[in-house]
Design a protein around this motif. Structure first.
Motif, PDB file in Angstrom:
ATOM      1  N   HIS A 411       0.859  -1.184   0.000  1.00  0.00           N
ATOM      2  CA  HIS A 411       0.000   0.000   0.000  1.00  0.00           C
ATOM      3  C   HIS A 411       0.895   1.234   0.000  1.00  0.00           C
ATOM      4  CE1 HIS A 411      -3.834  -2.007   1.885  1.00  0.00           C
ATOM      5  NE2 HIS A 411      -3.458  -2.561   0.754  1.00  0.00           N
ATOM      6  N   GLU A 412       0.627   2.147  -0.935  1.00  0.00           N
ATOM      7  CA  GLU A 412       1.420   3.369  -1.013  1.00  0.00           C
ATOM      8  C   GLU A 412       0.611   4.521  -0.430  1.00  0.00           C
ATOM      9  OE1 GLU A 412       4.220   5.834  -4.188  1.00  0.00           O
ATOM     10  OE2 GLU A 412       2.706   4.439  -4.957  1.00  0.00           O
ATOM     11  N   TRP A 413       1.179   5.175   0.575  1.00  0.00           N
ATOM     12  CA  TRP A 413       0.544   6.310   1.240  1.00  0.00           C
ATOM     13  C   TRP A 413       1.159   7.604   0.707  1.00  0.00           C
ATOM     14  CZ3 TRP A 413      -2.316   6.337   6.254  1.00  0.00           C
ATOM     15  CH2 TRP A 413      -2.853   5.081   6.539  1.00  0.00           C
ATOM     16  N   PHE A 414       0.340   8.444   0.109  1.00  0.00           N
ATOM     17  CA  PHE A 414       0.791   9.741  -0.378  1.00  0.00           C
ATOM     18  C   PHE A 414       0.426  10.772   0.693  1.00  0.00           C
ATOM     19  CE2 PHE A 414       0.094   7.094  -4.032  1.00  0.00           C
ATOM     20  CZ  PHE A 414       1.131   7.422  -4.901  1.00  0.00           C
ATOM     21  N   ILE A 415       1.449  11.384   1.315  1.00  0.00           N
ATOM     22  CA  ILE A 415       1.209  12.307   2.427  1.00  0.00           C
ATOM     23  C   ILE A 415       1.926  13.628   2.182  1.00  0.00           C
ATOM     24  CG2 ILE A 415       1.395  12.690   4.914  1.00  0.00           C
ATOM     25  CD1 ILE A 415       1.448   9.697   5.353  1.00  0.00           C
ATOM     26  N   GLU A 416       1.163  14.704   2.325  1.00  0.00           N
ATOM     27  CA  GLU A 416       1.761  16.040   2.321  1.00  0.00           C
ATOM     28  C   GLU A 416       1.916  16.465   3.778  1.00  0.00           C
ATOM     29  OE1 GLU A 416       0.487  20.597   1.245  1.00  0.00           O
ATOM     30  OE2 GLU A 416      -0.290  19.010  -0.069  1.00  0.00           O
ATOM     31  N   PHE A 417       3.155  16.475   4.247  1.00  0.00           N
ATOM     32  CA  PHE A 417       3.428  16.790   5.647  1.00  0.00           C
ATOM     33  C   PHE A 417       3.514  18.290   5.862  1.00  0.00           C
ATOM     34  CE2 PHE A 417       5.119  12.442   5.469  1.00  0.00           C
ATOM     35  CZ  PHE A 417       4.610  11.906   6.647  1.00  0.00           C
ATOM     36  N   GLU A 418       2.963  18.737   6.968  1.00  0.00           N
ATOM     37  CA  GLU A 418       3.224  20.082   7.467  1.00  0.00           C
ATOM     38  C   GLU A 418       4.511  20.034   8.293  1.00  0.00           C
ATOM     39  OE1 GLU A 418       2.921  24.066   8.719  1.00  0.00           O
ATOM     40  OE2 GLU A 418       1.969  23.001   7.059  1.00  0.00           O
ATOM     41  N   LYS A 419       4.607  18.991   9.106  1.00  0.00           N
ATOM     42  CA  LYS A 419       5.813  18.745   9.893  1.00  0.00           C
ATOM     43  C   LYS A 419       6.151  17.269   9.767  1.00  0.00           C
ATOM     44  CE  LYS A 419       7.543  18.711  14.640  1.00  0.00           C
ATOM     45  NZ  LYS A 419       7.119  18.762  16.064  1.00  0.00           N
ATOM     46  N   GLU A 420       7.285  16.957   9.205  1.00  0.00           N
ATOM     47  CA  GLU A 420       7.654  15.563   8.958  1.00  0.00           C
ATOM     48  C   GLU A 420       8.079  14.874  10.255  1.00  0.00           C
ATOM     49  OE1 GLU A 420      10.420  14.835   5.824  1.00  0.00           O
ATOM     50  OE2 GLU A 420       9.399  16.185   4.410  1.00  0.00           O
ATOM     51  N   PRO A 421       7.854  13.564  10.345  1.00  0.00           N
ATOM     52  CA  PRO A 421       8.366  12.825  11.499  1.00  0.00           C
ATOM     53  C   PRO A 421       9.893  12.757  11.443  1.00  0.00           C
ATOM     54  CG  PRO A 421       7.441  11.315   9.879  1.00  0.00           C
ATOM     55  CD  PRO A 421       7.134  12.693   9.399  1.00  0.00           C
ATOM     56  N   GLU A 422      10.524  12.712  12.608  1.00  0.00           N
ATOM     57  CA  GLU A 422      11.987  12.625  12.630  1.00  0.00           C
ATOM     58  C   GLU A 422      12.466  11.303  12.042  1.00  0.00           C
ATOM     59  OE1 GLU A 422      13.634  13.463  16.460  1.00  0.00           O
ATOM     60  OE2 GLU A 422      12.638  15.423  16.607  1.00  0.00           O
ATOM     61  N   ASN A 423      11.695  10.244  12.263  1.00  0.00           N
ATOM     62  CA  ASN A 423      12.083   8.916  11.783  1.00  0.00           C
ATOM     63  C   ASN A 423      10.954   8.360  10.909  1.00  0.00           C
ATOM     64  OD1 ASN A 423      12.588   6.112  11.489  1.00  0.00           O
ATOM     65  ND2 ASN A 423      13.783   6.078  13.388  1.00  0.00           N
ATOM     66  N   MET A 424      11.133   8.434   9.594  1.00  0.00           N
ATOM     67  CA  MET A 424      10.074   8.003   8.689  1.00  0.00           C
ATOM     68  C   MET A 424       9.820   6.504   8.769  1.00  0.00           C
ATOM     69  SD  MET A 424       7.763   9.053   6.615  1.00  0.00           S
ATOM     70  CE  MET A 424       8.256  10.676   6.077  1.00  0.00           C
TER      71      MET A 424
END
Length: 499
Positions: A411-424
């Protein structure tokens, strides 16, 4: 000193709450009365004659005579109504057609009748009044209110006015709110969404905004434009902003972003309106379930979502629903929709009174490998990851990657982050673990090495807005599906991948 309007709001709110809870506490009888009135009112229509309404006495009779239909299956009747014929689905002609985008049929024309129109207005009003009755808060009553909505300009087709639901409802704002409502008529009539948002910012910046309402993704765009202009948090720009009213999508994935934009917490009310009817609203601040509107000219049926595509799925009424089960919502209404599948799935959170959450769309799921992952599951999993990581997002959608160049599908999740997680990697693992916990089919496919764990594809800033603009669906009531069972959306979104 409070105005007369603010002083009168509390006793009126308590009167309305008493009235609402009277039918809510007698749900089965209320729904039976609605059912009998609908059948009686429509038995001399063409649809009523074709389906022997004269001899329908019970729900069992109704099931035998009236099959489940979606818009495509009802279209032959709707086309007659659109052509100007009377007494087809409901007595007389409708007042309006709410024009919506269909996935397979192009534009859909949903009738709104003189009987159904008031229920849209009353439910929206009652949602605010029950908030007043619960909290005692009337501070917002004298402030300005904005409803981000479609253009109120209506066209006419064979004597019936035609427009977006939000534009139609704009004509029914009660007189006592007219001075408070924004934007101006001229601004509301602007078609281009980006131009409209800029005009709304111009108009609202000098005002004392108290209520802001709309689909979260489009309110977010409005907030961001204000922040760009002022360099301030929304709560500082509008110190009187006390209440956010929203509907259309789950607010939770947006909550962190909104609280950051606003700079403080504000009360919120979730609504469940649609062109086909106003189905529910949140009546308690500490309860996310929405009170199902049982006395609004709508008769409800439910089908378990996991049996919906069977040849003869069981149709039940309110008295047989259970908590925590995913149901397809079927409605019959005084707008002339009969055993109509609106496409939404709901789950009951309370049976006394009957309250629901929207769990997704029956056509918006991923089951490319038999996993049948639904909207509620992906939203819950994402919220867990956001809370644990401290990340925040602007928008997201999910699609299957069936034939990757290397390795197993996923499953591919397309996410537009406002603030990215430190550890993807950790972020992806939290989502995947939550999905496996919630969905046994998905768990089995991962453990059986049919699928590999999901992967996140980061989308550039404003990527989703640019995608919606590219397909002509920026703004208004348009929203991106949370889930797709194919790659149509995914393939275009790859143009907006973050480098």
């Amino acid at each position: 000193m409070k105005s007369l309007k603010a002083l009168l709001a509390k006793p009126f709110a308590h009167y309305i709450r008493k009235k609402v809870y009277k039918w809510a506490s007698n749900p089965i009888v209320t729904q039976e009365k609605v059912f009998q009135k609908l059948i009686e009112s429509a038995k001399h229509t063409e649809f009523g004659k074709d389906h022997d309404f004269e001899n329908i006495q019970s729900h069992a009779d109704f099931i035998k005579r009236v099959p489940i239909r979606d818009y495509e299956a009802l279209k032959s009747y709707v086309e007659k109504v659109v052509a100007g014929e009377s007494d087809i689905l409901w007595k007389g002609k409708p007042l309006y057609f709410a024009k919506t985008s269909g996935t397979t049929s192009g534009s859909k024309y949903i009738p709104i009748t003189k009987e159904s129109m008031p229920t849209h207005v009353e439910a929206a009003r009652n949602a605010i009044l029950l908030y007043v009755a619960e909290t005692g808060n009337t501070d917002f009553v004298d402030g300005k209110m904005i409803f981000l909505q479609g253009s109120p300009v209506l066209k006419e087709e064979n004597g019936v006015k035609l427009g977006r639901l939000s534009g139609i409802v704009a004509h029914y704002v009660p007189g006592y709110l007219q001075k408070n409502r924004m934007p101006s008529w001229e601004t509301n009539c602007i078609d281009d969404w980006e131009t409209k948002v800029e005009a709304i910012v111009d108009e609202t910046l000098p005002e004392k905004m108290a209520i802001i309402s709309g689909i979260p993704s489009w309110v977010q765009m409005y907030f961001e434009r204000i922040q760009e202009r002022t360099g301030k948090k929304i709560g500082d720009v509008f110190p009187d902003f006390k209440l956010f009213i929203f509907g259309g999508v789950n607010y939770e994935p947006y909550r962190n972003k909104f609280e950051n934009l606003i700079g403080r917490k504000v009360d919120s009310i979730e609504l469940y309106p649609a062109s086909e009817g106003f189905f529910a609203f949140q009546d308690e601040q500490e309860d996310k379930g929405m009170l199902l509107q049982l006395d609004s000219g709508i008769f409800y049926e439910f089908i378990k979502a996991d049996t919906f595509f069977d040849s003869t799925p069981t149709r039940i009424t309110l008295k047989d629903v259970k908590l925590g089960v995913n149901y397809v919502l079927i409605i019959s209404s005084n707008a002339g929709l009969w055993a109509y599948n609106i496409g939404d799935t709901v789950e009951f959170t309370s049976l006394k009174p009957y309250k629901v959450i929207v769990s997704g769309r029956i056509k918006h799921f991923i089951s490319a490998f038999g996993e049948h992952v639904i909207g509620k599951e992906v939203e819950h999993a994402l919220n867990e990851a956001l809370q644990q990581s401290g990340a925040s997002i602007n928008e997201f959608t999910v699609a299957p990657k069936i034939d990757p160049e290397i390795g197993l599908p996923y499953h591919e999740w397309f996410i537009e982050f406002e603030k990215e997680p430190e550890n993807m990697d950790a972020f992806e693992k939290i989502i995947d673990a939550s999905l496996q916990t919630q969905n046994s089919y998905y768990f089995d496919l991962i453990k059986g090495k049919v699928l590999k764990p999901l992967q996140v594809t980061k989308i550039q800033k404003d990527g989703f807005q640019n995608y919606m603009k590219s397909i002509g669906k920026l703004g208004g009531q348009n929203k991106i599906p949370r889930l797709s069972n194919d790659r149509k959306i995914a393939e275009t979104l790859t143009n907006y991948k973050k480098a």
